[in-house]
Scaffold this motif. Structure first.
Motif, PDB file in Angstrom:
ATOM      1  N   MET A  22     -51.919  -1.443   9.601  1.00 13.23           N
ATOM      2  CA  MET A  22     -51.869  -0.341   8.992  1.00 13.23           C
ATOM      3  C   MET A  22     -52.402  -0.702   7.448  1.00 13.23           C
ATOM      4  SD  MET A  22     -48.567   1.369  10.126  1.00 13.23           S
ATOM      5  CE  MET A  22     -48.636   2.843   8.973  1.00 13.23           C
ATOM      6  N   SER A  23     -51.861  -1.664   6.895  1.00  8.30           N
ATOM      7  CA  SER A  23     -51.905  -2.095   5.448  1.00  8.30           C
ATOM      8  C   SER A  23     -52.901  -2.873   4.993  1.00  8.30           C
ATOM      9  CB  SER A  23     -50.488  -2.766   5.337  1.00  8.30           C
ATOM     10  OG  SER A  23     -50.462  -3.032   3.614  1.00  8.30           O
ATOM     11  N   VAL A  44     -51.837   2.036   2.338  1.00  2.92           N
ATOM     12  CA  VAL A  44     -52.442   2.455   3.593  1.00  2.92           C
ATOM     13  C   VAL A  44     -53.373   3.613   3.584  1.00  2.92           C
ATOM     14  CG1 VAL A  44     -52.061   3.138   5.767  1.00  2.92           C
ATOM     15  CG2 VAL A  44     -50.526   1.356   4.944  1.00  2.92           C
ATOM     16  N   VAL A  46     -55.553   6.810   4.500  1.00  6.59           N
ATOM     17  CA  VAL A  46     -55.073   7.866   5.584  1.00  6.59           C
ATOM     18  C   VAL A  46     -56.479   8.392   6.155  1.00  6.59           C
ATOM     19  CG1 VAL A  46     -54.401  10.294   5.899  1.00  6.59           C
ATOM     20  CG2 VAL A  46     -53.251   8.758   4.105  1.00  6.59           C
ATOM     21  N   SER A  67     -54.143   7.726   0.079  1.00  4.42           N
ATOM     22  CA  SER A  67     -53.749   6.748   0.562  1.00  4.42           C
ATOM     23  C   SER A  67     -52.009   7.084   0.343  1.00  4.42           C
ATOM     24  CB  SER A  67     -53.815   5.465  -0.047  1.00  4.42           C
ATOM     25  OG  SER A  67     -53.676   5.489  -1.328  1.00  4.42           O
ATOM     26  N   ILE A  70     -46.707   1.938   2.237  1.00  7.23           N
ATOM     27  CA  ILE A  70     -45.754   1.795   3.496  1.00  7.23           C
ATOM     28  C   ILE A  70     -44.957   0.492   3.065  1.00  7.23           C
ATOM     29  CG2 ILE A  70     -45.712   0.971   5.830  1.00  7.23           C
ATOM     30  CD1 ILE A  70     -46.445   3.706   5.509  1.00  7.23           C
ATOM     31  N   ASP A 269     -53.673   4.676  13.477  1.00  7.68           N
ATOM     32  CA  ASP A 269     -54.565   5.947  12.933  1.00  7.68           C
ATOM     33  C   ASP A 269     -53.706   7.048  13.017  1.00  7.68           C
ATOM     34  OD1 ASP A 269     -56.273   4.043  12.161  1.00  7.68           O
ATOM     35  OD2 ASP A 269     -58.127   5.204  13.006  1.00  7.68           O
ATOM     36  N   VAL A 272     -50.410   6.991  10.851  1.00  6.07           N
ATOM     37  CA  VAL A 272     -50.504   6.869   9.246  1.00  6.07           C
ATOM     38  C   VAL A 272     -50.595   8.490   9.192  1.00  6.07           C
ATOM     39  CG1 VAL A 272     -51.988   6.629   7.338  1.00  6.07           C
ATOM     40  CG2 VAL A 272     -51.558   4.863   8.916  1.00  6.07           C
ATOM     41  N   TYR A 276     -47.907  10.610   6.856  1.00  3.89           N
ATOM     42  CA  TYR A 276     -48.386  11.451   5.850  1.00  3.89           C
ATOM     43  C   TYR A 276     -47.831  12.894   5.896  1.00  3.89           C
ATOM     44  CZ  TYR A 276     -52.014  13.529   2.546  1.00  3.89           C
ATOM     45  OH  TYR A 276     -52.784  13.994   1.532  1.00  3.89           O
TER      46      TYR A 276
END
Length: 365
Positions: A22-23, A44, A46, A67, A70, A269, A272, A276
């Motif tokens: 993710m990061s 991360v 979005v 973003s 995380i 994906d 994330v 969010y």
């Protein structure tokens, strides 16, 4: 938005593997429990396909995603509240987050032994919950002591506060999470300053083997059965596959890999976007020939507050906002067409921004 989503769980469940997918920063992956000495923090992006839809109608030099932050928190074990394993320090890292992604090991791997000797995601879930509940109970009891002193002086508000705190004490003491206690909003204010660990919103990620990436497995079913009465999101992600996909630079190669695995997009994906949403965040858009940009706001923010997210001058000198809805703009194809169809709105400072709004802020300073 300075909000953090923490990744937590038992040691050796694949938290850092998922974090690395993710990061923009990478944490060290190690098969040895307690080898991590600090939490990993990363920004991360979005994923939001709407940005690319807007680009079909507005030529711009670049696209800018919003973003979130995380935090990959090293694995906990039974007794962490007393300093076992990595100890209390990382419980403090959890306290600083706004929501939690709880990763559960739902795969077998003899080369990566489970810290408790066998794979059991429900047991692991209960272990983490228990460690957080113990710390929460300590916090509630300390506050009760302070308010009980005030009660003895005749403070009526302190008496009501104690009544609410007693309910939380009993609820958590019965091995329940603070977020599941049914209390009025105004009563919740008595524990807001405690930042209780089990009050944070949480979602669960079942980290599975490759063959279980699409349909899950028996471990996932046990988790779903255990959590069936809770209003929480449960996601299935094959961390090992996600790590391989993340290493591919070519978009076509990633798509081919996903297709072979029976997936239509990377699981991270989806993760994330779910994180969010769990943070209670919403997105609005701005565009011009230089950039198409997604901006983050908290749900319920006014357009004047949203203007301040772009720049403090826009909030300070706010005059009005010109607003189009994403779906209207895409279906009609241009700002002019939206005006002709009556879908171009002029809004004042108290307008509450909706997810997907396209804004142009008029201001004067």
């Amino acid at each position: 938005m300075a909000l953090q989503c923490g990744i937590t769980g038992i040691a050796n469940v694949g938290k850092t593997t998922i974090f690395n997918c993710m990061s923009n920063t990478k944490g060290e992956i190690n098969a040895f429990a307690f080898s991590a000495t600090k939490s990993n923090i990363g920004i991360v992006q979005v994923p939001d396909q709407r940005l690319y839809e807007l680009a079909k109608y507005q030529v711009s030099e670049r696209i800018v995603h919003t973003s979130i932050e995380i935090v990959d928190i090293p694995g906990l074990v039974r007794g962490s509240n007393r300093g076992e394993g990595v100890g209390n320090r990382f419980l403090g890292d959890i306290r600083n987050t706004d929501a939690l992604i709880h990763v559960l090991r739902c795969f077998d791997n003899d080369a990566l032994p489970h810290i408790d000797g066998s794979v059991d995601p429900v047991r692991d879930l209960e272990t983490i919950d228990f460690e957080l509940q113990v710390k929460d109970l300590e916090s509630v009891n300390k506050k009760i002591e302070r308010f009980e002193k005030a009660v003895r002086t005749g403070d009526k508000d302190a008496r009501h506060a104690c009544e609410v705190l007693y309910r939380y004490r009993d609820h958590i003491g019965d091995l329940n999470n603070a977020r599941t206690l049914d209390v009025k909003d105004e009563e919740r204010s008595y524990i807001d300053d405690l930042f209780l660990l089990t009050m944070k919103p949480v979602m669960y990620v079942c980290n599975v083997d490759e063959k279980s990436a699409v349909a899950g497995n028996q471990y996932v079913e046990r988790v779903r059965e255990f959590l069936k009465d809770q209003d929480v999101e449960i996601m299935v992600i094959a961390g090992a596959i996600e790590a391989e996909i993340a290493e591919l630079d070519n978009k076509e190669d990633r798509l081919a890999f996903l297709k072979d695995a029976g997936l239509n997009e990377p699981g991270v994906d989806k993760l994330v976007r779910a994180a969010y949403k769990m943070l209670n965040l919403r997105t609005f858009f701005t565009f011009n020939p230089k950039e198409i940009r997604a901006w983050t706001i908290k749900k319920g923010m006014t357009v004047q507050q949203a203007a301040g997210v772009i720049h403090s001058d826009l909030e300070r000198g706010f005059i009005r906002a010109e607003v189009m809805k994403f779906n209207d703009f895409i279906s009609l194809g241009s700002e002019h067409a939206c005006k002709e169809a009556g879908k171009f709105y002029i809004e004042g400072k108290n307008y509450v921004v909706e997810d997907g709004d396209i804004l142009h802020i008029r201001f004067n300073v």
